[in-house]
Design a protein around this motif. Sequence first.
Motif, PDB file in Angstrom:
ATOM      1  N   PRO A 213      16.033  10.814   7.280  1.00 48.15           N
ATOM      2  CA  PRO A 213      17.176  10.193   7.234  1.00 48.15           C
ATOM      3  C   PRO A 213      17.628   9.316   8.601  1.00 48.15           C
ATOM      4  O   PRO A 213      18.133   8.157   8.452  1.00 48.15           O
ATOM      5  CB  PRO A 213      18.284  11.360   7.368  1.00 48.15           C
ATOM      6  N   PHE A 214      16.946   9.727   9.553  1.00 44.11           N
ATOM      7  CA  PHE A 214      17.005   8.784  10.957  1.00 44.11           C
ATOM      8  C   PHE A 214      16.326   7.490  10.567  1.00 44.11           C
ATOM      9  O   PHE A 214      16.966   6.445  10.923  1.00 44.11           O
ATOM     10  CB  PHE A 214      16.392   9.796  12.222  1.00 44.11           C
ATOM     11  N   GLU A 215      15.292   7.531  10.116  1.00 49.31           N
ATOM     12  CA  GLU A 215      14.378   6.180   9.908  1.00 49.31           C
ATOM     13  C   GLU A 215      15.132   5.428   8.737  1.00 49.31           C
ATOM     14  O   GLU A 215      15.193   4.047   8.823  1.00 49.31           O
ATOM     15  CB  GLU A 215      13.147   6.394   9.149  1.00 49.31           C
ATOM     16  N   ARG A 216      16.018   6.056   7.899  1.00 50.18           N
ATOM     17  CA  ARG A 216      16.618   5.292   6.832  1.00 50.18           C
ATOM     18  C   ARG A 216      17.683   4.809   7.364  1.00 50.18           C
ATOM     19  O   ARG A 216      18.253   3.604   7.178  1.00 50.18           O
ATOM     20  CB  ARG A 216      17.136   6.131   5.641  1.00 50.18           C
ATOM     21  N   ASN A 217      18.412   5.294   8.208  1.00 51.29           N
ATOM     22  CA  ASN A 217      19.689   4.492   8.934  1.00 51.29           C
ATOM     23  C   ASN A 217      19.282   3.553   9.928  1.00 51.29           C
ATOM     24  O   ASN A 217      20.032   2.640   9.895  1.00 51.29           O
ATOM     25  CB  ASN A 217      20.572   5.986   9.827  1.00 51.29           C
ATOM     26  N   MET A 218      18.162   3.785  10.598  1.00 53.59           N
ATOM     27  CA  MET A 218      17.735   2.596  11.420  1.00 53.59           C
ATOM     28  C   MET A 218      17.434   1.414  10.698  1.00 53.59           C
ATOM     29  O   MET A 218      17.893   0.242  10.984  1.00 53.59           O
ATOM     30  CB  MET A 218      16.362   3.296  12.137  1.00 53.59           C
ATOM     31  N   VAL A 219      16.971   1.530   9.451  1.00 50.81           N
ATOM     32  CA  VAL A 219      16.391   0.389   8.710  1.00 50.81           C
ATOM     33  C   VAL A 219      17.916  -0.398   8.272  1.00 50.81           C
ATOM     34  O   VAL A 219      17.908  -1.348   8.061  1.00 50.81           O
ATOM     35  CB  VAL A 219      15.495   0.969   7.625  1.00 50.81           C
ATOM     36  N   VAL A 228      18.329   0.993   0.736  1.00 49.12           N
ATOM     37  CA  VAL A 228      17.617   2.146   1.464  1.00 49.12           C
ATOM     38  C   VAL A 228      18.066   3.254   0.659  1.00 49.12           C
ATOM     39  O   VAL A 228      19.354   3.837   1.097  1.00 49.12           O
ATOM     40  CB  VAL A 228      17.819   2.132   2.837  1.00 49.12           C
ATOM     41  N   PRO A 229      17.608   3.749  -0.506  1.00 48.64           N
ATOM     42  CA  PRO A 229      18.151   5.054  -1.296  1.00 48.64           C
ATOM     43  C   PRO A 229      18.455   6.154  -0.327  1.00 48.64           C
ATOM     44  O   PRO A 229      17.373   6.465   0.258  1.00 48.64           O
ATOM     45  CB  PRO A 229      17.486   5.051  -2.384  1.00 48.64           C
ATOM     46  N   GLU A 230      19.353   7.178  -0.370  1.00 55.86           N
ATOM     47  CA  GLU A 230      19.305   8.286   0.197  1.00 55.86           C
ATOM     48  C   GLU A 230      18.641   9.303  -0.491  1.00 55.86           C
ATOM     49  O   GLU A 230      19.189  10.360  -1.304  1.00 55.86           O
ATOM     50  CB  GLU A 230      20.834   8.526   0.366  1.00 55.86           C
ATOM     51  N   LEU A 231      17.311   9.412  -0.208  1.00 54.77           N
ATOM     52  CA  LEU A 231      16.490  10.414  -0.963  1.00 54.77           C
ATOM     53  C   LEU A 231      16.995  11.772  -0.988  1.00 54.77           C
ATOM     54  O   LEU A 231      17.416  12.246   0.102  1.00 54.77           O
ATOM     55  CB  LEU A 231      15.021  10.177  -0.614  1.00 54.77           C
ATOM     56  N   PRO A 232      16.978  12.688  -1.962  1.00 56.27           N
ATOM     57  CA  PRO A 232      17.267  14.014  -1.728  1.00 56.27           C
ATOM     58  C   PRO A 232      16.248  14.781  -0.630  1.00 56.27           C
ATOM     59  O   PRO A 232      15.264  14.410  -0.421  1.00 56.27           O
ATOM     60  CB  PRO A 232      17.270  14.559  -3.060  1.00 56.27           C
ATOM     61  N   ASP A 233      16.605  16.060  -0.179  1.00 58.43           N
ATOM     62  CA  ASP A 233      15.815  16.712   0.654  1.00 58.43           C
ATOM     63  C   ASP A 233      14.672  17.430  -0.139  1.00 58.43           C
ATOM     64  O   ASP A 233      13.692  17.433   0.682  1.00 58.43           O
ATOM     65  CB  ASP A 233      16.759  17.909   1.337  1.00 58.43           C
ATOM     66  N   ASP A 234      15.007  17.701  -1.217  1.00 60.84           N
ATOM     67  CA  ASP A 234      13.977  18.384  -1.946  1.00 60.84           C
ATOM     68  C   ASP A 234      12.931  17.416  -2.678  1.00 60.84           C
ATOM     69  O   ASP A 234      13.610  16.715  -3.633  1.00 60.84           O
ATOM     70  CB  ASP A 234      14.340  19.103  -3.039  1.00 60.84           C
ATOM     71  N   PRO A 235      11.746  17.282  -2.419  1.00 56.75           N
ATOM     72  CA  PRO A 235      10.757  16.125  -2.984  1.00 56.75           C
ATOM     73  C   PRO A 235      10.681  16.240  -4.581  1.00 56.75           C
ATOM     74  O   PRO A 235      10.461  15.364  -5.120  1.00 56.75           O
ATOM     75  CB  PRO A 235       9.276  16.466  -2.418  1.00 56.75           C
ATOM     76  N   GLY A 236      10.957  17.550  -5.010  1.00 56.43           N
ATOM     77  CA  GLY A 236      10.797  17.704  -6.303  1.00 56.43           C
ATOM     78  C   GLY A 236      11.900  17.155  -7.112  1.00 56.43           C
ATOM     79  O   GLY A 236      11.967  16.898  -8.340  1.00 56.43           O
ATOM     80  N   GLU A 237      13.041  16.544  -6.347  1.00 56.75           N
ATOM     81  CA  GLU A 237      14.379  15.857  -6.824  1.00 56.75           C
ATOM     82  C   GLU A 237      14.052  14.179  -6.942  1.00 56.75           C
ATOM     83  O   GLU A 237      14.912  13.668  -7.224  1.00 56.75           O
ATOM     84  CB  GLU A 237      15.508  16.268  -6.367  1.00 56.75           C
TER      85      GLU A 237
END
Length: 452
Positions: A213-219, A228-237
């Motif tokens: 999330p930190f890298e996403r916000n910086m970009v 920059v989509p807000e990817l879910p915490d679970d990679p399975g999702e």
Amino acid sequence: MNYPEIEDTVFGSYANQVCSSLSYQIRKLNFGLMQLAIDNPNLFICDLAGLQNKLGRDCMFASNVYVSTEMVLSLDALPYVASRVVDIICALRGQFKKCLILDLDNTLWGGVIGDDGLEGIQLGHGLGIGKAFTEFQMWVKKLKQRGIIICVASKNNEEIAKEPFEKHPDMVLKLDDIAVFMANWETKVDNIRAIQKILNIGFDSMVFLDDNPFERNMVRQNIPGICVPELPDDPGEYLEFLYGENLFETVSYSGTDKDRTKQYQVEAQRVSLQKTFANEAEFLKSLNMVSVVSGFTKFNTPRVAQLSQRSNQFNLRTIRYTEADINAFAEDEDVIDLSFTLEDKFGDNGLIAVVIMKGLDSETLFIDTWFMSCRVLKRGMENFTLNTMVDYARARGYKHIIGEYLPTQKNMMVAQHYPDLGFTAVADAQTAQYILDVESYQPRECYIKMKV
């Protein structure tokens, strides 16, 4: 719109074997629409059936709304449907995503390659979280094969970051699938900016995926326009989430799309070679460039239409045309339609420029369309194209060529295109128009030969 499926349960599952059943007829109707869209390139289908598969019938349809209004979509479904309609319209207007930039650790594989080593990262087709990352890579691979540019921006040692691509048996993506590979200890923001300079596309054409999330916000904060989509915490999702985002809508596809990654990899070789020459002219001569010039044909029409919809920066009027429009130009005897390819010693760039000129009167041609791929800028293609346009104009007895520049937010780079090529401003014109005298025109210098 196609038709969401309605199961009336008159036959139950046996409806699949009864031609007169409602389920069979709706599926047949939707298949017929797909065939119709293939045969009619001006027809685009908003996939309500696919959207219902994602959201569910109970979300898409509300019986109380239908009874009161005969509206077949629920109020909850309308934003999703509207979003898909807008996606198609934006793609037709040239507003779509061309590039996917990926983080590596815990985005493309589970774990941290620098800490866990090659054997410790999570990948594979068996059960477990490694399966999620492998299937995510399979999706990215399909995007690459469709023509999306795949890049890497990772905080990593480059040699270590490349190791899974080269050695891990379960890696679906290989280095050949990556157009630009940036692995170092610079910020993600700096690396994405470096990728943009190499690709020469707008930030609004890019999607960046990162688990952090930190890298996403910086970009997001430092690169306006990038998605920059807000990817879910679970990679399975990851995949189900990305399916719902519909990030890579398109209105065209051609066989040349699969070669796009290779073209950008080769462009990096050209940039490297250019640094070894003392001047630009000697570098251009060394490329041994040739171009095939032709009218619009059934073979190049899909690519011409695709470029019309994609080209934003080097596009003098930014008028979008579909395949049906291009076919109509090809059949119009009063139109001069020209397509240009470019090939050099590194490889074939394919079809990279298009010009459409229409006769205003017996002496004057108007440049309705002039666009070019930004991948071939600074190689003299503008001069070669204009030389060819003048040759065609002279052959048909025209004495003047008029060009027009219609400004957009993205095509400012060609604001002085016509003056730079020797055109003079047209007095009292309501738009930025420029005229060229055909009879006195002297061919401009370029190092591109016409290939017969």
